[in-house]
Scaffold this active site. Structure first.
Site, mmCIF file in Angstrom:
data_model
loop_
_atom_site.group_PDB
_atom_site.id
_atom_site.type_symbol
_atom_site.label_atom_id
_atom_site.label_comp_id
_atom_site.label_asym_id
_atom_site.label_seq_id
_atom_site.Cartn_x
_atom_site.Cartn_y
_atom_site.Cartn_z
ATOM 1 N N ASP A 100 0.872 -1.161 0.000
ATOM 2 C CA ASP A 100 0.000 0.000 0.000
ATOM 3 C C ASP A 100 0.918 1.223 0.000
ATOM 4 O O ASP A 100 2.120 1.107 0.280
ATOM 5 C CB ASP A 100 -0.890 -0.033 1.234
ATOM 6 C CG ASP A 100 -1.827 1.154 1.320
ATOM 7 O OD1 ASP A 100 -2.330 1.589 0.275
ATOM 8 O OD2 ASP A 100 -2.036 1.656 2.435
ATOM 9 N N ASP B 56 -0.128 4.976 1.184
ATOM 10 C CA ASP B 56 -0.329 5.934 2.263
ATOM 11 C C ASP B 56 -0.221 5.256 3.619
ATOM 12 O O ASP B 56 -0.922 4.292 3.912
ATOM 13 C CB ASP B 56 -1.701 6.597 2.122
ATOM 14 C CG ASP B 56 -1.795 7.405 0.841
ATOM 15 O OD1 ASP B 56 -0.887 8.225 0.604
ATOM 16 O OD2 ASP B 56 -2.749 7.200 0.071
#
Length: 501
Positions: free
Chosen positions: A52, A54
């Site tokens: 991922d 963020d």
């Protein structure tokens, strides 16, 4: 606690040797650099490692980013939802909230719930519920609560801290007489409006524009990220990025993280670190629902449909012997960038079927996904697809520091527990009981003055992605053997693992 949360990414040094260094052969490394294992995982069997973006690859600075998120959300409440301008004076304490808490939307409460669905702590606004009220509302209720949507909301990502704190502030204002809040609002209405204001911030880009204008103000630089990605690819694994952020923002953040480029100096060279990049995933739906897959043209950001002239994807999965055959994604051979220096192709949307096809994996167990979102990244991918998971917990470094500072607490708590059990049926009101409870309270408050420690699980967990550089890409992680309580009680001390120095 005085530790900065989240801390900057770690750097290789004499104190933090890489796994290729001779010093790394020592049996123990600093706890803050360790990867902890809940479920055994042999990395040699993993063919693809995904990240991922963020709060996983990109670690945001809470003292600037969370304050920005809070302030922009308040502005939206005032400008779009009819809330009073006096809200603009609200101050945000980014240290107050903690991941893993649960919001009771109907009652305006914030809950700390353990793995057995027992509410251990409850606050209404910023006031703690008395024990009797907490027990009567939740633990002793005729029907046990599930603490799921739509009545409840889980604070399972660091992005949720600002909105959770703002909700508590609004609960306080409503209880104080409204202070100009729109008439007729209930606690659940306050939460709905806060969520709507957050969504507006994401849709109009008000937060991301600020970050894009000055990434260094909001994101920790991470010079270790490039070597980590390079080591994984050099070991023969496919490396992919799967993020809910769209291409424009992903391009800004990854340029800063991987290349140190900002503004007009940005380029697509960071794509050479990956085999596949998927933006706009829409997790957790990405793990369960089929959506159209588009290819992104990086120089312009324009989207190309991947259906290749076909009028539509087959209508139902019953039309095909396998749902994966309905994928319009290119094959692993077609999507693989030429090496060295080739840049990954970029896509938007789609589903895990498309990603598996592009990675060339046959089973979810061949994928390790690294993320920060307890539900959206870890639980859904693990339960639905069998992906192996690593949870990034920046707060872990502060907790490890707390454990070091309070290292004797657990041994003393166990001793007092045994003594208390021995006399509990005879002396329900003795000094020993109070001593045990008092120490337990101080122990939890040392980690967070309000919420204490929060328990969540993934296959692996660590404080930062960069800790991967201290381990071999093919390491076999071993979990501690599962034991029953009676086995722990009867195990001789000589069988326990030695503590790290």
């Amino acid at each position: 606690m005085s530790a900065v949360f989240p801390p900057p990414p770690p750097l290789a040094s004499e104190a933090n040797p890489l796994w290729t260094d001779d010093a790394a052969e020592e049996p123990c490394m600093p706890p803050s650099r360790r990867i902890f294992c809940n479920r055994s995982l042999n990395m040699a069997a993993v063919r693809a490692v995904g990240f991922d973006m963020d709060y996983t690859l990109a670690q945001y600075k809470p003292e600037t980013f969370e304050v920005l998120a809070h302030d922009e959300t308040v502005k939206k409440l005032v400008s779009a939802f009819g809330y009073p301008k006096s809200l603009l004076d609200l101050e945000f304490d980014w240290r107050y909230m903690s991941r893993g808490l649960v919001i009771d939307k109907q009652r305006g409460n914030m809950l700390k719930v353990d793995r057995h669905k027992y509410v251990k702590l409850a606050y209404h606004g910023f006031s703690e519920l008395p024990r009797a009220a907490r027990l009567a509302t939740y633990n002793d209720a005729p029907q046990r609560h599930g603490y799921d949507e739509p009545a409840y909301a889980l604070i399972d990502t660091l992005f949720s801290l600002a909105e959770a704190h703002l909700f508590m502030q609004l609960v306080e204002l409503l209880d104080a007489g409204g202070s100009g809040l729109p008439l007729g609002k209930q606690y659940a209405d306050l939460y709905r409006d806060v969520r709507g204001a957050v969504d507006l911030c994401h849709r109009d880009g008000s937060i991301k524009r600020e970050v894009a204008a000055d990434p260094a103000r909001y994101i920790h630089a991470d010079p270790s990220l490039g070597p980590v990605l390079g080591a994984l690819r050099a070991s023969g694994k496919r490396v992919f990025l799967a993020t809910n952020s769209l291409w424009d923002y992903t391009h800004v953040v990854m340029n800063y993280l991987v290349e140190g480029r900002v503004g007009a100096a940005r380029s697509t060279s960071w794509l050479s670190r990956f085999d596949v990049v998927v933006t706009g995933c829409g997790k957790p739906r990405f793990f369960a629902e089929r959506k159209d897959l588009f290819e992104v043209h990086p120089p312009s950001g324009m989207l190309w449909n991947t259906e290749g002239g076909s009028p539509m994807v087959p209508i139902g999965e019953d039309d095909l012997p396998s749902a994966a055959l309905g994928s319009t994604a290119p094959s692993a051979r077609d999507v693989a960038p030429p090496r060295p220096g080739g840049e990954a192709r970029v896509f938007q949307g789609g589903s895990f079927h498309d990603l598996h096809k592009m990675l060339g994996v046959a089973a979810g167990s061949e994928v390790l996904y690294v993320g920060d979102h307890i539900y959206g990244d870890v639980l859904r991918s693990k339960k639905a697809l069998g992906w192996r998971t690593m949870l990034v917990i920046p707060e872990l470094e502060s907790e490890l520091q707390g454990l070091a500072e309070r290292g004797g607490d657990m041994a003393e708590l166990r001793r007092l527990r045994r003594m208390r059990d021995a006399v509990d049926d005879r002396l329900q009101r003795d000094r020993l009981r109070g001593l045990h409870q008092s120490l337990l309270q101080r122990h939890h408050e040392h980690f967070h003055p309000v919420w204490g420690q929060i328990e969540r699980f993934a296959c692996l967990y660590t404080s930062h992605v960069a800790n991967l550089m201290f381990y071999s890409p093919d390491k076999s992680y071993k979990a501690r053997p599962d034991t029953m309580c009676h086995e722990d009680e009867l195990a001789p001390a000589s069988e326990l693992p030695p503590p790290c120095p």
